[in-house]
Design a protein around this motif. Structure first.
Motif, PDB file in Angstrom:
ATOM      1  N   SER A   8       0.839  -1.206   0.000  1.00  0.00           N
ATOM      2  CA  SER A   8       0.000   0.000   0.000  1.00  0.00           C
ATOM      3  C   SER A   8       0.876   1.259   0.000  1.00  0.00           C
ATOM      4  O   SER A   8       1.901   1.324   0.680  1.00  0.00           O
ATOM      5  N   ILE A   9       0.420   2.233  -0.795  1.00  0.00           N
ATOM      6  CA  ILE A   9       1.223   3.439  -1.033  1.00  0.00           C
ATOM      7  C   ILE A   9       0.438   4.668  -0.596  1.00  0.00           C
ATOM      8  O   ILE A   9      -0.718   4.841  -0.996  1.00  0.00           O
ATOM      9  N   GLY A  10       1.057   5.531   0.182  1.00  0.00           N
ATOM     10  CA  GLY A  10       0.499   6.841   0.493  1.00  0.00           C
ATOM     11  C   GLY A  10       1.233   7.904  -0.313  1.00  0.00           C
ATOM     12  O   GLY A  10       2.458   7.868  -0.412  1.00  0.00           O
ATOM     13  N   ILE A  11       0.468   8.819  -0.900  1.00  0.00           N
ATOM     14  CA  ILE A  11       1.101   9.901  -1.681  1.00  0.00           C
ATOM     15  C   ILE A  11       0.818  11.223  -0.982  1.00  0.00           C
ATOM     16  O   ILE A  11      -0.352  11.581  -0.780  1.00  0.00           O
ATOM     17  N   VAL A  12       1.857  11.941  -0.635  1.00  0.00           N
ATOM     18  CA  VAL A  12       1.704  13.278  -0.061  1.00  0.00           C
ATOM     19  C   VAL A  12       2.049  14.278  -1.168  1.00  0.00           C
ATOM     20  O   VAL A  12       3.106  14.187  -1.787  1.00  0.00           O
ATOM     21  N   GLY A  13       1.133  15.225  -1.421  1.00  0.00           N
ATOM     22  CA  GLY A  13       1.324  16.138  -2.555  1.00  0.00           C
ATOM     23  C   GLY A  13       0.635  15.589  -3.792  1.00  0.00           C
ATOM     24  O   GLY A  13       1.059  15.810  -4.927  1.00  0.00           O
ATOM     25  N   ALA A  14      -0.475  14.888  -3.562  1.00  0.00           N
ATOM     26  CA  ALA A  14      -1.109  14.120  -4.645  1.00  0.00           C
ATOM     27  C   ALA A  14      -1.880  14.984  -5.638  1.00  0.00           C
ATOM     28  O   ALA A  14      -2.224  14.518  -6.712  1.00  0.00           O
ATOM     29  N   ARG A  15      -2.167  16.239  -5.291  1.00  0.00           N
ATOM     30  CA  ARG A  15      -2.888  17.109  -6.229  1.00  0.00           C
ATOM     31  C   ARG A  15      -1.975  17.603  -7.357  1.00  0.00           C
ATOM     32  O   ARG A  15      -2.433  18.043  -8.406  1.00  0.00           O
ATOM     33  N   GLY A  16      -0.664  17.550  -7.143  1.00  0.00           N
ATOM     34  CA  GLY A  16       0.273  18.124  -8.112  1.00  0.00           C
ATOM     35  C   GLY A  16       0.370  17.300  -9.384  1.00  0.00           C
ATOM     36  O   GLY A  16      -0.239  16.236  -9.512  1.00  0.00           O
ATOM     37  N   VAL A  18       2.979  15.680 -10.585  1.00  0.00           N
ATOM     38  CA  VAL A  18       3.641  14.386 -10.367  1.00  0.00           C
ATOM     39  C   VAL A  18       2.709  13.469  -9.580  1.00  0.00           C
ATOM     40  O   VAL A  18       2.558  12.284  -9.904  1.00  0.00           O
ATOM     41  N   GLY A  19       2.046  14.034  -8.562  1.00  0.00           N
ATOM     42  CA  GLY A  19       1.105  13.243  -7.767  1.00  0.00           C
ATOM     43  C   GLY A  19       0.037  12.605  -8.642  1.00  0.00           C
ATOM     44  O   GLY A  19      -0.317  11.429  -8.464  1.00  0.00           O
ATOM     45  N   GLY A  20      -0.484  13.355  -9.594  1.00  0.00           N
ATOM     46  CA  GLY A  20      -1.521  12.828 -10.494  1.00  0.00           C
ATOM     47  C   GLY A  20      -1.016  11.644 -11.308  1.00  0.00           C
ATOM     48  O   GLY A  20      -1.715  10.634 -11.469  1.00  0.00           O
ATOM     49  N   GLU A  21       0.207  11.754 -11.809  1.00  0.00           N
ATOM     50  CA  GLU A  21       0.776  10.630 -12.579  1.00  0.00           C
ATOM     51  C   GLU A  21       0.970   9.407 -11.676  1.00  0.00           C
ATOM     52  O   GLU A  21       0.751   8.266 -12.098  1.00  0.00           O
ATOM     53  N   LEU A  22       1.369   9.661 -10.431  1.00  0.00           N
ATOM     54  CA  LEU A  22       1.552   8.542  -9.490  1.00  0.00           C
ATOM     55  C   LEU A  22       0.231   7.838  -9.220  1.00  0.00           C
ATOM     56  O   LEU A  22       0.162   6.608  -9.189  1.00  0.00           O
ATOM     57  N   LEU A  78       6.672  11.140  -1.302  1.00  0.00           N
ATOM     58  CA  LEU A  78       6.540  12.570  -1.037  1.00  0.00           C
ATOM     59  C   LEU A  78       6.695  13.309  -2.359  1.00  0.00           C
ATOM     60  O   LEU A  78       7.765  13.250  -2.984  1.00  0.00           O
ATOM     61  N   ALA A  79       5.619  13.966  -2.797  1.00  0.00           N
ATOM     62  CA  ALA A  79       5.641  14.717  -4.062  1.00  0.00           C
ATOM     63  C   ALA A  79       5.369  16.190  -3.762  1.00  0.00           C
ATOM     64  O   ALA A  79       4.456  16.796  -4.305  1.00  0.00           O
TER      65      ALA A  79
END
Ligand SMILES: NC(=O)c1ccc[n+]([C@@H]2O[C@H](COP(=O)([O-])OP(=O)(O)OC[C@H]3O[C@@H](n4cnc5c(N)ncnc54)[C@H](OP(=O)(O)O)[C@@H]3O)[C@@H](O)[C@H]2O)c1
Length: 320
Positions: A8-16, A18-22, A78-79
């Motif tokens: 399981s992956i948590g993305i911080v900065g997901a609105r950006g 890079v976050g969107g691509e992740l 962390l993005a």
């Protein structure tokens, strides 16, 4: 027989950007799943309203550093803008699961010897099983892959002329992503001392002069690299060096014709080629193109997560 548990992956900065691509890549990955997607400004909103291809029902939440560290995520990416990663890293270090994998896509740990520099095509063995991975910069990935095969033949700094689409400046408004400033234009910036100049110099171990520009297209980077040589090398010999270095690499395409930035948009690879060499003066040129948001950021982050977690490096990365 039950299916293997997903990581399981948590993305911080997901609105950006890079976050969107992740989010898109993880949503399509057979062995990963999303634990959380954090953004302060869009908390509570459907991710799919902002990121095409995001799973239905997934919502942004706003997790501060202790909350992210207390989450169930096995891996935290962390993005965030440069300078913001440290408090999340400190909170994870202090949590009851400090050995979780962290991949930081900012520049904050690219100069830190306690972190592994996550450029798989050059440092794959160091990334396997690593717990703290700094994801390389977009320009820096293209530039170092273009320079590395020539290192033993260089007679002075490599000069890297770089042009990036404006998504390289992130989603937060600035001159570098202002459509009015960029219209029919090319914007030079940070012509000395750009952080990627130091990053490439550090990780190839050779001085680099970097001249970045922003162009009006959205995504993609081209770097045109001039290499002063110690001795005559023919264009054919140059090409052979790149074939020896990268011939088996699925995410590096070699091309005798100069690669064009338009052709690399939405692709996971780096394209390198257009080799040219002369003996008067003794120098060579090579071009690399990369999608700054994919191999320059999110694709490379997923390669790193895969390697760190013992998965196939290219799992979830549909290329070819
Ligand atoms: N764009 C590229 O081509 C590229 C390529 C390689 C590496 N990178 C690096 O990747 C990172 C992200 O880049 P990006 O282009 O995706 O940036 P971006 O579009 O500006 O997004 C930044 C993200 O960070 C969040 N954020 C901003 N300030 C924050 C803070 N103080 N605390 C917590 N969250 C914060 C923002 O969302 P909220 O404000 O809603 O929280 C947003 O989700 C940067 O370090 C960048 O240098 C970017």
């Amino acid at each position: 027989m039950s299916a293997a548990r997903r990581t399981s992956i948590g993305i911080v900065g997901a609105r950006g950007y890079v976050g969107g691509e992740l989010v898109r890549l993880i949503a399509g990955h057979p062995r990963l799943e999303i634990a959380f997607v954090s953004s302060r400004s869009t908390a509570g909103q459907e991710v799919a309203a902002h990121v095409k291809g995001a799973p239905a029902g997934l919502k942004f939440s706003s997790l501060d550093a202790p909350e992210a560290a207390a989450s169930s995520a096995d891996v935290i990416i962390l993005a965030l803008p440069n300078g913001e990663a440290h408090r999340y890293v400190a909170a994870i270090d202090a949590s009851d699961r400090p050995d979780r994998v962290i991949v930081d896509v900012s520049a904050d740990y690219r100069f830190d010897d306690n972190w592994v520099y996550g450029q798989p095509e050059r440092f794959r063995d160091r990334i396997r099983g690593a717990r703290r991975i700094s994801n390389p910069g977009c320009y820096a990935t293209a530039a170092q892959l273009a320079i590395a095969p020539m290192l033993d033949a260089l007679d002075g700094p490599a000069t890297v002329f770089g042009v990036s689409g404006y998504s390289g400046a992130g989603a937060t408004p600035s001159d570098k992503n202002n459509p009015e400033i960029l219209r029919d234009n090319l914007l030079p910036y940070a012509l000395t001392g750009h952080i990627h100049e130091r990053e490439v110099a550090r990780h190839v171990g050779w001085p680099v002069h970097f001249l970045p520009h922003v162009a009006p297209f959205f995504r993609g980077i081209t770097v045109t690299v001039s290499l002063p040589l110690t001795h005559t090398i023919t264009t054919e010999e140059m090409q052979q060096r790149y074939e020896r270095a990268y011939g088996g690499e699925p995410l590096i395409r070699l091309t005798a014709k100069p690669p064009l930035v338009r052709d690399i948009a939405d692709r996971h690879e780096v394209s390198i080629g257009g080799w040219a060499a002369s003996d008067k003066p003794l120098r060579a040129a090579v071009i690399a193109t990369i999608d700054n948001l994919l191999k320059g950021a999110a694709t490379q982050a997923i390669q790193n997560v895969n390697l760190a977690c013992g998965l196939n490096e290219l799992e979830g990365i549909a290329h070819g």
